[in-house]
Design an enzyme around this catalytic site. Sequence first.
Site, PDB file in Angstrom:
ATOM      1  N   GLU A  54       0.832  -1.205   0.000  1.00  0.00           N
ATOM      2  CA  GLU A  54       0.000   0.000   0.000  1.00  0.00           C
ATOM      3  C   GLU A  54       0.874   1.266   0.000  1.00  0.00           C
ATOM      4  OE1 GLU A  54      -2.214   0.518   3.598  1.00  0.00           O
ATOM      5  OE2 GLU A  54      -3.664   1.885   2.681  1.00  0.00           O
ATOM      6  N   LYS A 111      -9.379   2.515  -2.202  1.00  0.00           N
ATOM      7  CA  LYS A 111      -9.611   1.995  -0.844  1.00  0.00           C
ATOM      8  C   LYS A 111     -10.982   2.456  -0.370  1.00  0.00           C
ATOM      9  CE  LYS A 111      -7.205   2.089   3.665  1.00  0.00           C
ATOM     10  NZ  LYS A 111      -5.843   2.319   4.239  1.00  0.00           N
ATOM     11  N   CYS A 154      -5.872  -2.585   2.256  1.00  0.00           N
ATOM     12  CA  CYS A 154      -5.593  -2.476   3.691  1.00  0.00           C
ATOM     13  C   CYS A 154      -6.813  -2.690   4.605  1.00  0.00           C
ATOM     14  CB  CYS A 154      -4.918  -1.134   3.986  1.00  0.00           C
ATOM     15  SG  CYS A 154      -4.117  -1.112   5.623  1.00  0.00           S
TER      16      CYS A 154
END
Lengths: 371, 371
Positions: free
Chosen positions: B118, B195, B232
């Site tokens: 990430e 995300k 994540c």
Amino acid sequence: MAGALESLESCLERHIPPGELAEVKRILYGGEARKLDLPTAALSAAQERDFELQGYGFEAAPEQLRRPRIVRVGLIQNKLPLPTDTAVAVQVAALHRRIEEMVGVASMCGVNIVCFQEAWTMPFAFCTREKLPWTEFAESAEDGPTTKFCQELAKKYNMVVVSPILERDELHGGILWNTAVVISNSGALLGKSRKNHIPRVGDFNESTYYMEGNTGHPVFQTQFGTIAVNICYGRHHPLNWLMYSINGAEIIFNPSATIGTLSEALWPIEARNAAIANHCFTCPINRVGTEYYKNAFTSGDGGKAHHELGHFYGSSYVAAPDGSRTPGLSRTQDGLLVVEMDLNLCRQVGDKWNFKGRAVSFSSQLWPRQR
Amino acid sequence: MAGALESLESCLERHIPPGELAEVKRILYGGEARKLDLPTAALSAAQERDFELQGYGFEAAPEQLRRPRIVRVGLIQNKLPLPTDTAVAVQVAALHRRIEEMVGVASMCGVNIVCFQEAWTMPFAFCTREKLPWTEFAESAEDGPTTKFCQELAKKYNMVVVSPILERDELHGGILWNTAVVISNSGALLGKSRKNHIPRVGDFNESTYYMEGNTGHPVFQTQFGTIAVNICYGRHHPLNWLMYSINGAEIIFNPSATIGTLSEALWPIEARNAAIANHCFTCPINRVGTEYYKNAFTSGDGGKAHHELGHFYGSSYVAAPDGSRTPGLSRTQDGLLVVEMDLNLCRQVGDKWNFKGRAVSFSSQLWPRQR
């Protein structure tokens, strides 16, 4: 050889040096669970009655407006005491006796809520696809002999009892269900929760006997916290756990019957993930031992007909909302796991991570929007 | 001491006798993953370039109508090569160089799809809540220097590249996003995935910089399989994985940045549970090392101001739909994990267990009906 390893945890304890063991436990289990100081009388009674007794505790931070809500949960896993071709009534009576002596020890350990394994009054005989004598183990959830037996236990020990049985619903056409009966510590019937995902995999031919339950995702408010029962195969479904949790469950029991070759690698993952994702305690319980059947059966895998389902590997454990967990009970022996928990931990972890809040608000994101 | 244990797996290998080790691996990992026979040139290049190289393989059963669909995936985890107060352009250039030499080795190992960690072009500086210089690391997903760099790599090595960066969307008001750019093995831009769950926990103050992504749950059809990127914190949400899977993903990457004290006990659980529940491969990648910041910051926990976020514990791994997984990469060192998989395994496991089919039909059970 299934069954060769007594438990993963005892193997790690035996071989890994203390300096590294603490790190291994932190990575594998979220830390070393606090051991409960159980009464000597309970420990020796367990030894006499030939079952493992383990106790662990989870803490929460003190709060200003809520007192700690400490509860002790008992998970019981056990083998069949008699061969599967013994007369039905004799097998049931022997299982009642075995559970009675294990619950007696749970009471000595201060257990407030006890849960037994899936279909605990019978062999897990659905692999055979035979109807008789197995369907004769079914009982009324409301007033069958096992429910009455559990009500007596509940009153005697002031203990909430979760009793997963094969249910015959005499009031609605004599239909069979896989059902957990929930009994208050007063002995009153609180309700029931039917298994809502039924396996059709390997030797788990359960839809031959009963279908997906129609009780939704009920939760039960007890004096010791709000509980739910997600039976066996329901463990594999993240949305299922979510619904029990959204409906208010702080402790979700998962009475199960599952075997090594099929699911042992999944066992430590799924219920623990559910505890994390839903900020609650989860309590997976698996039966233990190998059950033999007189008539050979096949498994839908091209293999030869055989007489046993495989090794039920026990390994019952409790997972906490912070991602930590207790060691598992034995892979081969009867056992009682006593776990003390402060239910305040659920909301504390939820306020920290807020996974569940996001799941609830998630519906607006369910389908792709513009890139 | 975070970082003291090189990896859980190497510790188990070192201490547990071979007879028991096989059982331990079966219970913990679903068995001993097959080791790939990687080229000597790749192994020595990895050693020269000072990173760990591991390779494992997952098989599927042969089918009559589908040929095996073998793909090799590469997961890269790496430390920052330079201090966080080095000039932005110098840090980015050094990271490009580091990734270039690691992708070179991935190519020697026959990797078809590579994914980086990430926000790989920058320190994970969101703990500081400072805007400059950190927002200067943001780039256009469509034509920023990092995307161009990755397009060159993709063409050179005939490799799909998943490049998670801090995105600045110049076309829509210069907004920041946490975005994975997906580049075809031809070098063409396939699209991007933002995300969609942003943490507000501990030092992970990411909503100070960017909000929940608006790209839904896109999947990308590549020559080597259909992939998705769940960045994540999206890892903690079972429904999020479900949506990528329902949309068709066979491999879901989970590029991450997470630290020991916060999440290490969750790390082996969540992505693996997602592989099980959704009958797909999941590939969690965590950065590695400890990052220091010049200005001290507090963590919202009453503790003193400090200069570091904590130890990123690496431990990148791949989980398979059958519940098995590879060992993790190092907790302390840069590494490349090469994993060969036959994507036919996804449907084979789905046909066996059918968890996902039930999730899709689950909507009818979402609310409690009659008891």
